[in-house]
Design a protein around this motif. Structure first.
Motif, PDB file in Angstrom:
ATOM      1  N   MET A   1       8.890 -45.438 -24.119  1.00  0.00           N
ATOM      2  CA  MET A   1       9.816 -44.382 -23.738  1.00  0.00           C
ATOM      3  C   MET A   1       9.847 -44.238 -22.213  1.00  0.00           C
ATOM      4  N   ARG A   2      11.018 -44.300 -21.631  1.00  0.00           N
ATOM      5  CA  ARG A   2      11.102 -44.272 -20.169  1.00  0.00           C
ATOM      6  C   ARG A   2      11.444 -42.889 -19.652  1.00  0.00           C
ATOM      7  N   LEU A   3      11.010 -42.666 -18.427  1.00  0.00           N
ATOM      8  CA  LEU A   3      11.407 -41.419 -17.771  1.00  0.00           C
ATOM      9  C   LEU A   3      12.883 -41.517 -17.393  1.00  0.00           C
ATOM     10  N   PRO A   4      13.634 -40.447 -17.514  1.00  0.00           N
ATOM     11  CA  PRO A   4      15.013 -40.471 -17.029  1.00  0.00           C
ATOM     12  C   PRO A   4      15.010 -40.472 -15.501  1.00  0.00           C
ATOM     13  N   LYS A   5      16.161 -40.686 -14.896  1.00  0.00           N
ATOM     14  CA  LYS A   5      16.232 -40.661 -13.423  1.00  0.00           C
ATOM     15  C   LYS A   5      16.014 -39.249 -12.910  1.00  0.00           C
ATOM     16  N   PHE A   6      15.297 -39.137 -11.805  1.00  0.00           N
ATOM     17  CA  PHE A   6      15.148 -37.813 -11.166  1.00  0.00           C
ATOM     18  C   PHE A   6      14.933 -38.023  -9.675  1.00  0.00           C
ATOM     19  N   GLU A   7      15.223 -36.989  -8.915  1.00  0.00           N
ATOM     20  CA  GLU A   7      14.917 -37.016  -7.474  1.00  0.00           C
ATOM     21  C   GLU A   7      13.458 -36.643  -7.312  1.00  0.00           C
ATOM     22  N   TYR A   8      12.782 -37.270  -6.337  1.00  0.00           N
ATOM     23  CA  TYR A   8      11.344 -37.070  -6.222  1.00  0.00           C
ATOM     24  C   TYR A   8      10.972 -36.694  -4.789  1.00  0.00           C
ATOM     25  N   PHE A   9      10.189 -35.641  -4.649  1.00  0.00           N
ATOM     26  CA  PHE A   9       9.727 -35.214  -3.314  1.00  0.00           C
ATOM     27  C   PHE A   9       8.220 -35.050  -3.351  1.00  0.00           C
ATOM     28  N   GLU A  10       7.585 -35.317  -2.203  1.00  0.00           N
ATOM     29  CA  GLU A  10       6.146 -35.060  -2.087  1.00  0.00           C
ATOM     30  C   GLU A  10       5.952 -33.955  -1.068  1.00  0.00           C
ATOM     31  N   ALA A  11       5.538 -32.792  -1.533  1.00  0.00           N
ATOM     32  CA  ALA A  11       5.358 -31.660  -0.617  1.00  0.00           C
ATOM     33  C   ALA A  11       3.994 -31.769   0.069  1.00  0.00           C
ATOM     34  N   GLU A  12       3.974 -31.398   1.351  1.00  0.00           N
ATOM     35  CA  GLU A  12       2.690 -31.433   2.073  1.00  0.00           C
ATOM     36  C   GLU A  12       2.087 -30.050   2.216  1.00  0.00           C
ATOM     37  N   THR A  13       2.931 -29.028   2.067  1.00  0.00           N
ATOM     38  CA  THR A  13       2.421 -27.656   2.140  1.00  0.00           C
ATOM     39  C   THR A  13       3.019 -26.858   0.977  1.00  0.00           C
ATOM     40  N   LEU A  14       2.368 -25.737   0.688  1.00  0.00           N
ATOM     41  CA  LEU A  14       2.894 -24.874  -0.375  1.00  0.00           C
ATOM     42  C   LEU A  14       4.293 -24.375  -0.025  1.00  0.00           C
ATOM     43  N   GLN A  15       4.469 -24.012   1.278  1.00  0.00           N
ATOM     44  CA  GLN A  15       5.767 -23.492   1.706  1.00  0.00           C
ATOM     45  C   GLN A  15       6.860 -24.546   1.483  1.00  0.00           C
ATOM     46  N   ALA A  28      14.521 -28.085 -10.769  1.00  0.00           N
ATOM     47  CA  ALA A  28      13.305 -28.728 -10.242  1.00  0.00           C
ATOM     48  C   ALA A  28      12.043 -28.201 -10.916  1.00  0.00           C
ATOM     49  N   ARG A  29      11.024 -29.054 -10.932  1.00  0.00           N
ATOM     50  CA  ARG A  29       9.713 -28.661 -11.460  1.00  0.00           C
ATOM     51  C   ARG A  29       8.634 -29.126 -10.501  1.00  0.00           C
ATOM     52  N   GLY A  30       7.577 -28.309 -10.392  1.00  0.00           N
ATOM     53  CA  GLY A  30       6.398 -28.730  -9.651  1.00  0.00           C
ATOM     54  C   GLY A  30       5.608 -29.691 -10.521  1.00  0.00           C
ATOM     55  N   LEU A  31       5.132 -30.766  -9.905  1.00  0.00           N
ATOM     56  CA  LEU A  31       4.365 -31.777 -10.643  1.00  0.00           C
ATOM     57  C   LEU A  31       2.934 -31.764 -10.115  1.00  0.00           C
ATOM     58  N   ALA A  32       1.982 -31.430 -10.984  1.00  0.00           N
ATOM     59  CA  ALA A  32       0.567 -31.438 -10.564  1.00  0.00           C
ATOM     60  C   ALA A  32      -0.066 -32.699 -11.130  1.00  0.00           C
ATOM     61  N   GLY A  33      -0.866 -32.607 -12.201  1.00  0.00           N
ATOM     62  CA  GLY A  33      -1.431 -33.822 -12.804  1.00  0.00           C
ATOM     63  C   GLY A  33      -0.406 -34.581 -13.621  1.00  0.00           C
ATOM     64  N   GLY A  34       0.636 -33.889 -14.068  1.00  0.00           N
ATOM     65  CA  GLY A  34       1.708 -34.532 -14.839  1.00  0.00           C
ATOM     66  C   GLY A  34       1.368 -34.777 -16.302  1.00  0.00           C
ATOM     67  N   THR A  35       0.181 -34.366 -16.756  1.00  0.00           N
ATOM     68  CA  THR A  35      -0.237 -34.720 -18.127  1.00  0.00           C
ATOM     69  C   THR A  35       0.497 -33.913 -19.196  1.00  0.00           C
ATOM     70  N   ASP A  36       1.041 -32.778 -18.819  1.00  0.00           N
ATOM     71  CA  ASP A  36       1.857 -32.007 -19.765  1.00  0.00           C
ATOM     72  C   ASP A  36       3.331 -32.287 -19.507  1.00  0.00           C
ATOM     73  N   LEU A  37       3.706 -32.242 -18.230  1.00  0.00           N
ATOM     74  CA  LEU A  37       5.120 -32.320 -17.859  1.00  0.00           C
ATOM     75  C   LEU A  37       5.735 -33.700 -18.128  1.00  0.00           C
ATOM     76  N   LEU A  38       5.063 -34.775 -17.690  1.00  0.00           N
ATOM     77  CA  LEU A  38       5.704 -36.094 -17.773  1.00  0.00           C
ATOM     78  C   LEU A  38       5.954 -36.552 -19.217  1.00  0.00           C
ATOM     79  N   PRO A  39       4.970 -36.384 -20.138  1.00  0.00           N
ATOM     80  CA  PRO A  39       5.291 -36.763 -21.532  1.00  0.00           C
ATOM     81  C   PRO A  39       6.458 -35.968 -22.088  1.00  0.00           C
ATOM     82  N   LYS A  40       6.565 -34.699 -21.680  1.00  0.00           N
ATOM     83  CA  LYS A  40       7.667 -33.870 -22.207  1.00  0.00           C
ATOM     84  C   LYS A  40       9.002 -34.314 -21.623  1.00  0.00           C
ATOM     85  N   ILE A  41       8.987 -34.730 -20.361  1.00  0.00           N
ATOM     86  CA  ILE A  41      10.244 -35.221 -19.761  1.00  0.00           C
ATOM     87  C   ILE A  41      10.627 -36.552 -20.421  1.00  0.00           C
ATOM     88  N   LYS A  42       9.607 -37.403 -20.657  1.00  0.00           N
ATOM     89  CA  LYS A  42       9.898 -38.691 -21.318  1.00  0.00           C
ATOM     90  C   LYS A  42      10.547 -38.473 -22.672  1.00  0.00           C
TER      91      LYS A  42
END
Ligand code: FAD
Ligand code: SF4
Length: 333
Positions: A1-15, A28-42
């Motif tokens: 199962m593949r991830l759909p297309k999305f825009e990706y940013f890497e934040a360096e600060t909380l702000q 948009a969603r914040g991505l931390a470890g991705g263990t809950d979010l990424l399988p659900k997006i897939k």
């Protein structure tokens, strides 16, 4: 199962993370470890056109103590919690809850912030939405008007299944939240809406920065026990956390929280009332567990009946209280 297309940013600060989430509000969603979010997006269960990776933000991955208050950064992994020298003694229930999550691989990626904010789960909903749509009419969680679990249900009954939240709630934890309007310090219980379809009260651009655990009395003892199908990997069917503050065999205060029984962690207030101010005994614990059995109305979202889940509430509240009692006896010996 593949991830759909999305825009990706890497934040360096909380702000920066907050302003990216705010700019792409709702998408948009914040991505931390991705263990809950990424399988659900897939599986197309969760939609996100923009992902903001939080892992590059410094200063959110530590466990420290300041003036008796324990501070855990939201990006601290559950593996780091398991091993922290600060989560020993009467805080070891926190490390035990972290250790109870999934597998070692998951815990090495999974963060505390993500654990507290994981999506609610449902037997009917948590399957691939790539196939079979629209076999299922859209349910409340997808903006529809039906629930497939509770046929005449007027709301979503998806369950919150995080293992760590009940322990933090029993400890009276607070969360430092950052959003575009600034910073707020909330009781952890305030972030949970109790609504299965939208489980959090935080706005889409708000992020948890830190979790604060207030100073614990040296005569407080706690435990977390979890019932699951496979000891090696599963989410809780029922999880129970208990904390008592004792004076010899007198319970001065008691706090009991459960997970996986509703759309938010649930406090067993009647069971607590039985324990508070009473002399600890096996009969007292039996009575508290009986009260929890009566007061908790679990959602049958694991394939088990409400009757069976209530029995498990009784058993696991009892086990948690007995564990606390044994620790208290050991600690005071
Ligand atoms: C096979 C499997 C088994 C699992 N077993 C368990 C289990 O037994 N117990 C359990 O509790 N969980 C379990 N999980 C769920 C998950 O692994 C954990 O909840 C994990 O802690 C999520 O953390 P994360 O950093 O990976 O979160 P992510 O997946 O990155 O994020 C989860 C959600 O939280 C939001 N989020 C992340 N960080 C923040 C923050 N700082 N502020 C606000 N929102 C934030 C994200 O936007 C997302 O919506 C399991 C998952 C899998 C795939
Ligand atoms: S419990 Fe919620 S997610 Fe599950 S079918 Fe009902 S409305 Fe949908």
């Amino acid at each position: 199962m593949r991830l759909p297309k999305f825009e990706y940013f890497e934040a360096e600060t909380l702000q920066e993370a907050v302003s990216l989430l705010s700019k792409h509000k709702g998408k948009a969603r914040g991505l931390a470890g991705g263990t809950d979010l990424l399988p659900k997006i897939k599986r197309r269960v969760t939609e996100a056109q923009v992902l903001v990776n939080l892992q590059g933000i410094t200063g959110l991955r530590s466990i420290s103590e300041e003036g008796g208050v324990l501070k855990i950064g939201a990006l601290t992994t559950l593996g780091e919690m398991e091993e922290s020298p600060l989560l020993k003694g009467n805080l070891s229930a926190l490390a035990e809850a972290a250790l109870a999550v999934g597998t070692v691989q998951l815990r090495n990626m999974a963060t505390l912030g993500g654990n507290l904010c994981q999506d609610t789960r449902c037997l009917y909903y948590d399957h691939s939405h790539l196939f079979g749509q629209p076999v299922w009419e859209k349910c409340f969680k997808r903006g529809g008007e039906v629930c497939h679990l509770i046929k005449k249900g007027k709301k979503c009954f998806a369950v919150y299944s995080g293992d760590v939240a009940p322990v933090l709630l029993a400890l009276g934890a607070r969360v430092r939240v950052i959003g575009s309007a600034g910073e707020r310090l909330l009781d952890l219980s305030e972030i949970y809406s109790g609504r299965g379809e939208q489980a959090y009260t935080l706005s889409p651009e708000e992020l948890i920065a830190e979790i604060h655990v207030p100073k614990l009395s040296p005569s407080s003892y706690g435990a977390y026990v979890k019932y699951r199908e496979r000891g090696s990997i599963d989410f809780p069917i029922v999880g129970a956390a208990a904390y008592f503050t004792v004076d010899k065999d007198l319970i001065k205060n008691a706090s009991i929280w459960l997970t996986s029984v509703g759309s938010a962690p649930v406090e067993a207030v009647k069971a607590e009332a039985v324990l508070r101010g009473a002399k600890i005994s096996a009969d007292l614990i039996e009575e508290a567990a009986r009260q929890a059995h009566q007061e908790i109305a679990p959602f049958p979202n694991h394939g088990y009946s409400v009757w069976y889940l209530k029995e498990m509430v009784n058993v696991f509240v009892k086990r948690a209280c007995i564990k606390v009692w044994e620790d208290a006896k050991g600690g005071q010996a």
